[in-house]
Design a protein around this motif. Structure first.
Motif, PDB file in Angstrom:
ATOM      1  N   ALA A   1     -46.963 -40.722 -71.581  1.00 37.21           N
ATOM      2  CA  ALA A   1     -47.025 -41.297 -72.919  1.00 37.21           C
ATOM      3  C   ALA A   1     -46.268 -42.626 -72.983  1.00 37.21           C
ATOM      4  O   ALA A   1     -46.770 -43.617 -73.542  1.00 37.21           O
ATOM      5  N   VAL A   2     -45.069 -42.663 -72.404  1.00 35.95           N
ATOM      6  CA  VAL A   2     -44.283 -43.902 -72.444  1.00 35.95           C
ATOM      7  C   VAL A   2     -44.991 -45.000 -71.669  1.00 35.95           C
ATOM      8  O   VAL A   2     -45.056 -46.149 -72.111  1.00 35.95           O
ATOM      9  N   ARG A   3     -45.543 -44.653 -70.524  1.00 37.55           N
ATOM     10  CA  ARG A   3     -46.264 -45.669 -69.742  1.00 37.55           C
ATOM     11  C   ARG A   3     -47.477 -46.179 -70.510  1.00 37.55           C
ATOM     12  O   ARG A   3     -47.781 -47.382 -70.477  1.00 37.55           O
ATOM     13  N   SER A   4     -48.176 -45.290 -71.182  1.00 35.51           N
ATOM     14  CA  SER A   4     -49.314 -45.695 -72.001  1.00 35.51           C
ATOM     15  C   SER A   4     -48.871 -46.673 -73.090  1.00 35.51           C
ATOM     16  O   SER A   4     -49.533 -47.681 -73.349  1.00 35.51           O
ATOM     17  N   LEU A   5     -47.728 -46.382 -73.700  1.00 37.45           N
ATOM     18  CA  LEU A   5     -47.222 -47.257 -74.760  1.00 37.45           C
ATOM     19  C   LEU A   5     -46.808 -48.615 -74.199  1.00 37.45           C
ATOM     20  O   LEU A   5     -47.106 -49.664 -74.795  1.00 37.45           O
ATOM     21  N   VAL A   6     -46.151 -48.618 -73.055  1.00 39.57           N
ATOM     22  CA  VAL A   6     -45.760 -49.890 -72.422  1.00 39.57           C
ATOM     23  C   VAL A   6     -47.000 -50.723 -72.096  1.00 39.57           C
ATOM     24  O   VAL A   6     -47.057 -51.929 -72.391  1.00 39.57           O
ATOM     25  N   ASP A   7     -48.009 -50.088 -71.503  1.00 41.43           N
ATOM     26  CA  ASP A   7     -49.239 -50.814 -71.171  1.00 41.43           C
ATOM     27  C   ASP A   7     -49.907 -51.355 -72.437  1.00 41.43           C
ATOM     28  O   ASP A   7     -50.443 -52.468 -72.436  1.00 41.43           O
ATOM     29  N   HIS A   8     -49.866 -50.564 -73.499  1.00 42.59           N
ATOM     30  CA  HIS A   8     -50.450 -51.007 -74.766  1.00 42.59           C
ATOM     31  C   HIS A   8     -49.716 -52.241 -75.298  1.00 42.59           C
ATOM     32  O   HIS A   8     -50.353 -53.213 -75.717  1.00 42.59           O
TER      33      HIS A   8
END
Length: 201
Positions: free
Chosen positions: A87-94
């Motif tokens: 989830a955190v990686r998804s948010l960073v990429d976003h």
């Protein structure tokens, strides 16, 4: 939407507009060439309205990054049934796919040209990470104490990489014409996620 909700939405929009106008004017003209009157004229509000949101220009300039991150948080959709790191990686990429990196880079450049911005920029960075952590806790419903501790660790690692690695890479690029620091920082974050995944199992 209720009246208090409309009021809060309008206040948030005004704050965002003032921050963006101050940032754009300072980036285009230089800090000393911009007055609060220039900002309020561009937004179409009074000096008193500016003072209701910001104590000084420096605070408004730095606030644009916080507002950009908040916009990114509002538009992010967590991956279904994702664990914390995913989830955190998804948010960073976003965030990196939007306007955040360019605004962050511009703020670093402004701070090098105008050192009086630095304490406001550091405060804005801290607000970015605390706001992001709070959003993740609320969005993912994190209540388990050990998972919350993992979140603190992950957010601390990301804060360390972005807040220290980015300025160093930007300075190196300025001195030696190397690759854009955003690409380097994003790769460093990939490495951090890999190490955290190994450590957290």
């Amino acid at each position: 939407m209720s009246e208090p909700g409309l009021r809060e939405t309008k206040r948030a929009a005004t704050r965002r507009a003032l921050a963006r106008a101050t940032f754009d004017l300072v980036r285009d003209r230089g800090f000393d060439a911009v007055t609060v009157a220039d900002v309020t004229d561009r937004v179409g509000v009074s000096r008193r309205t500016f003072s209701n949101y910001f104590d000084r220009k420096e605070e408004a300039v730095a606030a644009v990054v916080v507002e950009t991150v908040r916009d990114g948080l509002a538009s992010w959709v967590p991956p279904p049934e994702a664990d914390l790191l995913v989830a955190v990686r998804s948010l960073v990429d976003h965030q990196f796919s939007g306007e955040f990196p360019a605004i962050f880079a511009a703020m670093e450049q402004l701070c090098r040209a105008h050192p009086q911005l630095v304490p406001y920029w550091r405060d804005a960075q801290w607000r970015i990470w605390t706001t992001t952590g709070a959003h993740l806790r609320a969005t993912m419903g994190l209540s388990d104490a050990s998972v919350q501790l993992d979140l603190v660790m992950v957010m601390g690692a990301l804060f360390g990489v972005v807040s220290t690695h980015f300025p160093e890479r930007a300075a190196l690029r300025d001195a030696a014409g190397q690759e854009h620091p955003l690409a380097s920082v994003h790769r460093s974050l990939d490495e951090v996620f890999a190490r955290l995944a190994a450590g957290l199992g």
